[in-house]
Write an enzyme that holds these catalytic residues in place. Structure first.
Site, PDB file in Angstrom:
ATOM      1  N   ARG A   1       0.830  -1.198   0.000  1.00 44.45           N
ATOM      2  CA  ARG A   1       0.000   0.000   0.000  1.00 44.45           C
ATOM      3  C   ARG A   1       0.863   1.245   0.000  1.00 44.45           C
ATOM      4  O   ARG A   1       2.046   1.200   0.363  1.00 44.45           O
ATOM      5  CB  ARG A   1      -0.927   0.006   1.226  1.00 44.45           C
ATOM      6  CG  ARG A   1      -0.193   0.129   2.560  1.00 44.45           C
ATOM      7  CD  ARG A   1      -1.122   0.006   3.762  1.00 44.45           C
ATOM      8  NE  ARG A   1      -2.167   0.998   3.753  1.00 44.45           N
ATOM      9  CZ  ARG A   1      -2.011   2.257   4.170  1.00 44.45           C
ATOM     10  NH1 ARG A   1      -0.829   2.670   4.608  1.00 44.45           N
ATOM     11  NH2 ARG A   1      -3.013   3.101   4.154  1.00 44.45           N
ATOM     12  N   LEU A   2       0.254   2.327  -0.435  1.00 49.03           N
ATOM     13  CA  LEU A   2       0.829   3.657  -0.286  1.00 49.03           C
ATOM     14  C   LEU A   2      -0.168   4.489   0.507  1.00 49.03           C
ATOM     15  O   LEU A   2      -1.380   4.346   0.339  1.00 49.03           O
ATOM     16  CB  LEU A   2       1.078   4.313  -1.650  1.00 49.03           C
ATOM     17  CG  LEU A   2       2.212   3.726  -2.500  1.00 49.03           C
ATOM     18  CD1 LEU A   2       2.261   4.421  -3.856  1.00 49.03           C
ATOM     19  CD2 LEU A   2       3.546   3.849  -1.795  1.00 49.03           C
ATOM     20  N   ASP A   3       0.341   5.361   1.384  1.00 46.21           N
ATOM     21  CA  ASP A   3      -0.536   6.225   2.168  1.00 46.21           C
ATOM     22  C   ASP A   3      -1.396   7.081   1.242  1.00 46.21           C
ATOM     23  O   ASP A   3      -1.049   7.324   0.078  1.00 46.21           O
ATOM     24  CB  ASP A   3       0.284   7.144   3.079  1.00 46.21           C
ATOM     25  CG  ASP A   3       1.071   6.368   4.120  1.00 46.21           C
ATOM     26  OD1 ASP A   3       0.685   5.226   4.423  1.00 46.21           O
ATOM     27  OD2 ASP A   3       2.078   6.914   4.618  1.00 46.21           O
ATOM     28  N   LYS A   4      -2.492   7.562   1.775  1.00 40.22           N
ATOM     29  CA  LYS A   4      -3.439   8.346   0.978  1.00 40.22           C
ATOM     30  C   LYS A   4      -2.774   9.531   0.284  1.00 40.22           C
ATOM     31  O   LYS A   4      -3.062   9.833  -0.881  1.00 40.22           O
ATOM     32  CB  LYS A   4      -4.585   8.832   1.876  1.00 40.22           C
ATOM     33  CG  LYS A   4      -5.657   9.616   1.147  1.00 40.22           C
ATOM     34  CD  LYS A   4      -6.782  10.024   2.092  1.00 40.22           C
ATOM     35  CE  LYS A   4      -7.838  10.851   1.370  1.00 40.22           C
ATOM     36  NZ  LYS A   4      -8.949  11.255   2.278  1.00 40.22           N
TER      37      LYS A   4
ATOM     38  N   HIS B   1       3.192   3.756   7.506  1.00 36.77           N
ATOM     39  CA  HIS B   1       3.845   5.065   7.654  1.00 36.77           C
ATOM     40  C   HIS B   1       5.342   4.945   7.907  1.00 36.77           C
ATOM     41  O   HIS B   1       5.952   5.847   8.484  1.00 36.77           O
ATOM     42  CB  HIS B   1       3.212   5.864   8.797  1.00 36.77           C
ATOM     43  CG  HIS B   1       1.813   6.325   8.539  1.00 36.77           C
ATOM     44  ND1 HIS B   1       1.373   6.767   7.310  1.00 36.77           N
ATOM     45  CD2 HIS B   1       0.740   6.422   9.378  1.00 36.77           C
ATOM     46  CE1 HIS B   1       0.096   7.112   7.390  1.00 36.77           C
ATOM     47  NE2 HIS B   1      -0.311   6.899   8.628  1.00 36.77           N
TER      48      HIS B   1
END
Length: 245
Positions: free
Chosen positions: A103-106, A189
């Site tokens: 995933r990548l942060d928003k 994060h």
């Protein structure tokens, strides 16, 4: 991959199982130009030509995608309140189970890989594989040699100790600096927390590479394309599964 015709069409999102069975029995499905009326007959999804109700379908159920993830979307299969990266792809990719690798942060942009191959997904994310991800970060302040050493030594972030990472200062300013961090993990994060632990707030974060793949410079934010055979082979090698493919 061999699959029953009714399941094949359902997997592609062409209709419900009962709907596609009705269409097949009614002579509305064809494989390799031949009308098929038996829903239970099996075919090769990646090579056989499929059509339904007069329309040619892309029958592949194994696909792999590179996306330039924009800021403001979640890396998730679905969310009732916010847009996700899956909303940027045609619905068929969700139907066949083509999911993000990690995933990548928003608010983070950059390369995001999608695959239908669960084994490859798992292996690429395993810390033991040491698949490197490179992030470009705009940070507050001026990271110095002490920050480079802290990244290289493995950082204690409280709930876990990050593996040694490579920090390169691209440009240093009194107020903001540009740096690149190469990490082989993907904890929640993590990159932001590593910079914070070194005393530098991340203002912008962009992932430019995932393992052997660089973000295609021709992609615009929110754009995507399927991986080339060479790119897929490189991912297989990174995941250590090239011999089984």
């Amino acid at each position: 991959m061999k699959m029953r015709l009714d399941r094949w069409l359902t997997t592609l999102g062409a209709g419900s199982r009962s709907e596609v069975k009705t269409w097949i029995r009614g002579g509305e499905a064809a494989v390799n130009g031949r009308i098929i009326r038996d829903p239970a007959l099996s075919f090769e999804t990646e090579t056989d030509a499929l059509s339904l109700r007069g329309k040619t379908l892309d029958g592949r159920v194994v696909r792999h995608v590179m996306m330039y993830k924009p800021a403001g979307v979640l890396t998730a299969a679905r969310d009732p309140k916010q847009p996700t990266v899956m909303d940027l792809l045609p619905p068929v990719y969700r139907s066949i189970g083509c999911m993000p690798v990690g995933r990548l942060d928003k608010d983070t942009t950059g390369i995001l890989i999608f695959t239908c191959d669960g084994e490859m997904n798992h292996r690429l994310l395993s810390p033991g594989r040491h698949v490197e991800k490179v992030y470009r970060a705009l940070v507050r302040g001026t990271p110095g040699p002490e920050a480079v050493a802290a990244f290289a030594g493995g950082m204690d972030l409280g709930d876990f100790t990050a593996q040694p990472a490579r920090l390169t200062i691209l440009s240093a300013g009194a107020e903001v600096s540009l740096a690149e961090a190469a990490v082989s993990e993907g904890k929640f994060h993590q990159v932001k927390r590593m910079f914070a632990a070194a005393g530098h707030e991340v203002l912008e974060l962009h992932r430019r590479s995932f393992g052997p793949l660089e973000l295609d410079p021709l992609l615009q934010e929110g754009g995507w394309r399927e991986l080339t055979s060479a790119e897929l082979a490189a991912l297989h090698r990174a995941a250590g599964i090239e011999e089984s493919r």
